[in-house]
Motif scaffolding. Structure first.
Motif, PDB file in Angstrom:
ATOM      1  N   SER A  60      28.169  16.435  37.867  1.00  0.00           N
ATOM      2  CA  SER A  60      28.527  15.701  39.093  1.00  0.00           C
ATOM      3  C   SER A  60      30.037  15.491  39.153  1.00  0.00           C
ATOM      4  CB  SER A  60      27.806  14.350  39.119  1.00  0.00           C
ATOM      5  OG  SER A  60      26.409  14.569  39.027  1.00  0.00           O
ATOM      6  N   LYS A  78      27.083  10.987  42.187  1.00  0.00           N
ATOM      7  CA  LYS A  78      27.038   9.841  41.251  1.00  0.00           C
ATOM      8  C   LYS A  78      27.272  10.303  39.821  1.00  0.00           C
ATOM      9  CE  LYS A  78      23.841   6.462  41.138  1.00  0.00           C
ATOM     10  NZ  LYS A  78      22.449   6.066  41.356  1.00  0.00           N
ATOM     11  N   GLN A  84      21.947  10.446  35.500  1.00  0.00           N
ATOM     12  CA  GLN A  84      22.321  10.054  36.857  1.00  0.00           C
ATOM     13  C   GLN A  84      21.620  10.858  37.957  1.00  0.00           C
ATOM     14  OE1 GLN A  84      24.397   7.564  37.973  1.00  0.00           O
ATOM     15  NE2 GLN A  84      24.281   6.858  35.872  1.00  0.00           N
ATOM     16  N   THR A  85      21.774  12.162  37.894  1.00  0.00           N
ATOM     17  CA  THR A  85      21.282  12.990  39.001  1.00  0.00           C
ATOM     18  C   THR A  85      19.819  13.344  38.770  1.00  0.00           C
ATOM     19  OG1 THR A  85      23.518  13.866  39.070  1.00  0.00           O
ATOM     20  CG2 THR A  85      21.862  15.029  40.385  1.00  0.00           C
TER      21      THR A  85
HETATM   22 MG    MG Z   1      24.904  14.356  37.630  1.00  0.00          MG
END
Ligand code: MG
Ligand code: GTP
Length: 354
Positions: A60, A78, A84-85
């Motif tokens: 990211s 993000k 996170q993703t």
């Molecule tokens: Mg990510």
């Protein structure tokens, strides 16, 4: 002493001489309009790039860096130290038209254990893959490379967190390391990819656009034939026939045709400059050597070679044997076949230039 007549001046004189003999005006900017149209079409065709790798390696963050977004920006991907993703999300490349970067979830977490990851993420659905690896190349990274190689997909391996290695703070600077080089490489790669992915469409479009020029030139044959077969001063006969022609006039007509197809040196070099390639590379796409050697000798060679007569005889074999070829018939065949040669050459050259 006579001033030297350069190739360009000679061409201008030829064009000025032929133009008034035609019913409609012939303006030309070589193949540049065609290239502009092709680029316009290619700009609208999409390329999808998967950004993948182990969780937390900076996928990211990489997308944010490419897109010029800062981690807190509302549109930014993000980033964070925990997973996170969770779902693939696409980001428009900031400068490459219709190119999208896909921020994929990371592999090697309980949610996306590596084997499951390869089943879930379909790499074949993307056109290019960027694998983000950290400061160490791990066993999972190796599995990624093997997987991508297996499906014969083009890929880049990008090492992230180089600045951490350098013991900087976490402010990433895109001017450092090879980031600019990658940006440049990606631009070239995406250009090649588009040409590759949409090659059939490009071929059809080039055929159509060059075809329009070809049709326009074929329409001039009947207007120019009397000029070619004008039995004035310097009349030449085709060996073994009573057909006479004005060699200089035939050369002029062919130079005019070649110019209109954008195949004279000046037009090719101008086009090469525009697309950032060398004129010699573009010329190398033209297979018929006659295209670049239009002169009285080459014209006479073509006409006296048996092949042109065989061609003529083949094309007229349905006619009664008693009919004797007329100069005008031979020359309209010659002009027609040379227009075809120029058009084929223009198509190859354009595809290379696009
Ligand atoms: Mg990510
Ligand atoms: N200093 C520095 N920090 C980075 C770099 N790349 C990523 N980070 C940080 O590393 C952490 C993880 O980065 P992400 O971009 O969220 O990683 P990811 O691969 O997208 O992670 P998942 O979405 O969980 O798979 C974040 O805190 C980033 O800010 C880098 O090149 N330099």
């Amino acid at each position: 002493m006579m001033p030297e007549v350069t190739e360009n001046v000679r061409l201008e004189l030829v064009v000025a001489k032929i133009q008034p003999k035609l019913f409609s005006p012939f303006t030309d900017n070589g193949l540049e309009d065609i290239i502009t149209e092709l680029q316009h079409v290619l700009d609208q065709r999409e390329v999808h790039i998967a950004v993948t790798g182990e969780s937390g390696k900076g996928k990211s963050a990489f997308i944010n860096a490419v897109c010029g977004l800062r981690p807190g920006d509302p549109e930014a991907a993000k980033e964070g130290f925990t997973e996170q993703t969770m779902e693939p999300k696409k980001y428009k490349h900031p400068s490459l038209p219709s190119v999208f970067l896909w921020d994929l979830p990371g592999a090697g977490t309980p949610t996306f254990e590596i084997a499951k990851y390869f089943k879930k993420v379909k790499f074949t659905e993307y056109h290019l893959i960027i694998l983000i690896v950290g400061n160490r190349f791990t066993e999972n990274d190796k599995l990624f490379v093997e997987k991508i190689r297996k499906i014969k997909q083009d890929f880049y391996v990008v090492r992230s967190k180089m600045d951490e290695h350098e013991q900087n703070d976490d402010h990433r600077c895109t001017a450092d390391f090879d980031f600019m080089k990658l940006r440049q490489d990606l631009k070239l790669k995406v250009g090649e990819k588009k040409k590759d992915l949409y090659s059939r469409e490009i071929s059809e479009l080039v055929k159509h656009l060059v075809g329009k020029k070809k049709t326009k030139l074929k329409g001039t044959i009947s207007q120019l034939i009397s000029y070619a077969t004008d039995e004035g001063e310097g009349t030449t006969f085709i060996p073994g026939t009573t057909c006479a022609y004005n060699c200089d006039a035939v050369v002029e007509i062919l130079l005019f045709y070649r110019w209109y197809m954008g195949l004279d040196d000046e037009s090719i070099n101008q086009l090469a400059d525009k697309v950032g390639k060398s004129g010699e590379d573009l010329k190398a796409e033209v297979s018929d050597p006659l295209v670049f050697s239009i002169n009285p000798n080459s014209v006479q060679n073509v006409l006296s070679s048996s092949t042109s007569l065989i061609l003529y005889n083949l094309q007229s074999f349905l006619k009664p044997l008693t009919s004797v070829p007329k100069s005008s018939e031979i020359f309209s065949k010659l002009l027609e076949s040379m227009i075809d040669v120029f058009a084929e050459s223009a198509m190859s050259l354009t595809k290379k230039a696009a």
